[in-house]
Design a protein around this motif. Structure first.
Motif, PDB file in Angstrom:
ATOM      1  N   LEU A 112      63.122-108.301  20.640  1.00 36.25           N
ATOM      2  CA  LEU A 112      63.049-106.860  20.361  1.00 36.25           C
ATOM      3  C   LEU A 112      62.057-106.566  19.242  1.00 36.25           C
ATOM      4  O   LEU A 112      61.288-105.602  19.322  1.00 36.25           O
ATOM      5  N   TYR A 113      62.063-107.379  18.199  1.00 36.33           N
ATOM      6  CA  TYR A 113      61.092-107.170  17.117  1.00 36.33           C
ATOM      7  C   TYR A 113      59.663-107.403  17.615  1.00 36.33           C
ATOM      8  O   TYR A 113      58.744-106.676  17.227  1.00 36.33           O
ATOM      9  N   ALA A 114      59.457-108.378  18.478  1.00 36.31           N
ATOM     10  CA  ALA A 114      58.125-108.613  19.031  1.00 36.31           C
ATOM     11  C   ALA A 114      57.656-107.390  19.821  1.00 36.31           C
ATOM     12  O   ALA A 114      56.504-106.958  19.699  1.00 36.31           O
ATOM     13  N   ARG A 115      58.558-106.820  20.619  1.00 38.08           N
ATOM     14  CA  ARG A 115      58.194-105.629  21.393  1.00 38.08           C
ATOM     15  C   ARG A 115      57.960-104.442  20.456  1.00 38.08           C
ATOM     16  O   ARG A 115      57.002-103.677  20.640  1.00 38.08           O
ATOM     17  N   LEU A 116      58.795-104.269  19.452  1.00 35.82           N
ATOM     18  CA  LEU A 116      58.614-103.171  18.495  1.00 35.82           C
ATOM     19  C   LEU A 116      57.260-103.294  17.808  1.00 35.82           C
ATOM     20  O   LEU A 116      56.541-102.296  17.659  1.00 35.82           O
ATOM     21  N   ASP A 117      56.882-104.497  17.416  1.00 35.54           N
ATOM     22  CA  ASP A 117      55.592-104.704  16.761  1.00 35.54           C
ATOM     23  C   ASP A 117      54.443-104.316  17.688  1.00 35.54           C
ATOM     24  O   ASP A 117      53.456-103.716  17.258  1.00 35.54           O
ATOM     25  N   ARG A 118      54.571-104.640  18.958  1.00 33.35           N
ATOM     26  CA  ARG A 118      53.510-104.269  19.911  1.00 33.35           C
ATOM     27  C   ARG A 118      53.443-102.762  20.132  1.00 33.35           C
ATOM     28  O   ARG A 118      52.380-102.218  20.400  1.00 33.35           O
ATOM     29  N   LEU A 119      54.580-102.104  20.023  1.00 34.39           N
ATOM     30  CA  LEU A 119      54.595-100.649  20.182  1.00 34.39           C
ATOM     31  C   LEU A 119      54.014 -99.942  18.969  1.00 34.39           C
ATOM     32  O   LEU A 119      53.468 -98.845  19.097  1.00 34.39           O
ATOM     33  N   THR A 120      54.126-100.548  17.811  1.00 35.46           N
ATOM     34  CA  THR A 120      53.678 -99.887  16.575  1.00 35.46           C
ATOM     35  C   THR A 120      52.300-100.360  16.113  1.00 35.46           C
ATOM     36  O   THR A 120      51.758 -99.785  15.191  1.00 35.46           O
ATOM     37  N   ASP A 121      51.737-101.398  16.735  1.00 32.54           N
ATOM     38  CA  ASP A 121      50.448-101.929  16.302  1.00 32.54           C
ATOM     39  C   ASP A 121      49.333-100.885  16.283  1.00 32.54           C
ATOM     40  O   ASP A 121      48.586-100.804  15.330  1.00 32.54           O
ATOM     41  N   SER A 122      49.234-100.084  17.312  1.00 27.65           N
ATOM     42  CA  SER A 122      48.119 -99.152  17.386  1.00 27.65           C
ATOM     43  C   SER A 122      48.506 -97.712  17.108  1.00 27.65           C
ATOM     44  O   SER A 122      47.754 -96.801  17.355  1.00 27.65           O
ATOM     45  N   LEU A 123      49.728 -97.503  16.599  1.00 29.48           N
ATOM     46  CA  LEU A 123      50.153 -96.129  16.299  1.00 29.48           C
ATOM     47  C   LEU A 123      49.686 -95.717  14.927  1.00 29.48           C
ATOM     48  O   LEU A 123      49.451 -96.427  14.044  1.00 29.48           O
TER      49      LEU A 123
END
Length: 123
Positions: A112-123
């Motif tokens: 879940l943290y890996a997915r969260l990081d990918r969602l927030t990387d380019s925001l």
């Protein structure tokens, strides 16, 4: 007369503005996943599993909120849906007092943290 206020936040707007306290859970996850032959009691495993389950639910809600804010054609939202379905499936299984259960919950939090990081990387 009551000295507390009841909070009604059915859409989770207040929760969305509060950052998750990530560091202690990442430390717990790393510790749990480093176990080779733990010798805790079933009660200890159950308590750790409860902690990890609660955090996984909060983390999944954060991933879902962030994925919902993405444009419909953004592939990161589709990948978030996959991990959220898997999260729901895995959390629907009751936690038991075993090292395997605790380690499975820890792996889920890591994903879940890996997915969260990918969602927030380019925001």
């Amino acid at each position: 007369m009551s000295s507390h206020t009841v909070l009604h936040d059915p859409h989770g707007l207040i929760e969305a503005q509060l950052p998750l306290d990530r560091t202690p859970y990442e430390t717990l996850v790393a510790t749990v996943l480093a176990w080779t032959s733990p010798t805790l009691t079933a009660c200890d495993y159950e308590q750790i599993a409860l902690q990890l389950t609660g955090h996984a639910r909060a983390l999944a809600a954060d991933v879902a909120r962030r994925a919902a804010a993405l444009p419909k054609n953004d592939g990161r939202g589709a990948l978030a849906d996959v991990i959220l379905r898997e999260t729901n499936r895995r959390l629907s299984v009751p936690a038991v007092g075993t090292a395997q259960c605790v380690q499975n919950r820890a792996r889920l939090i890591r994903a879940l943290y890996a997915r969260l990081d990918r969602l927030t990387d380019s925001l």
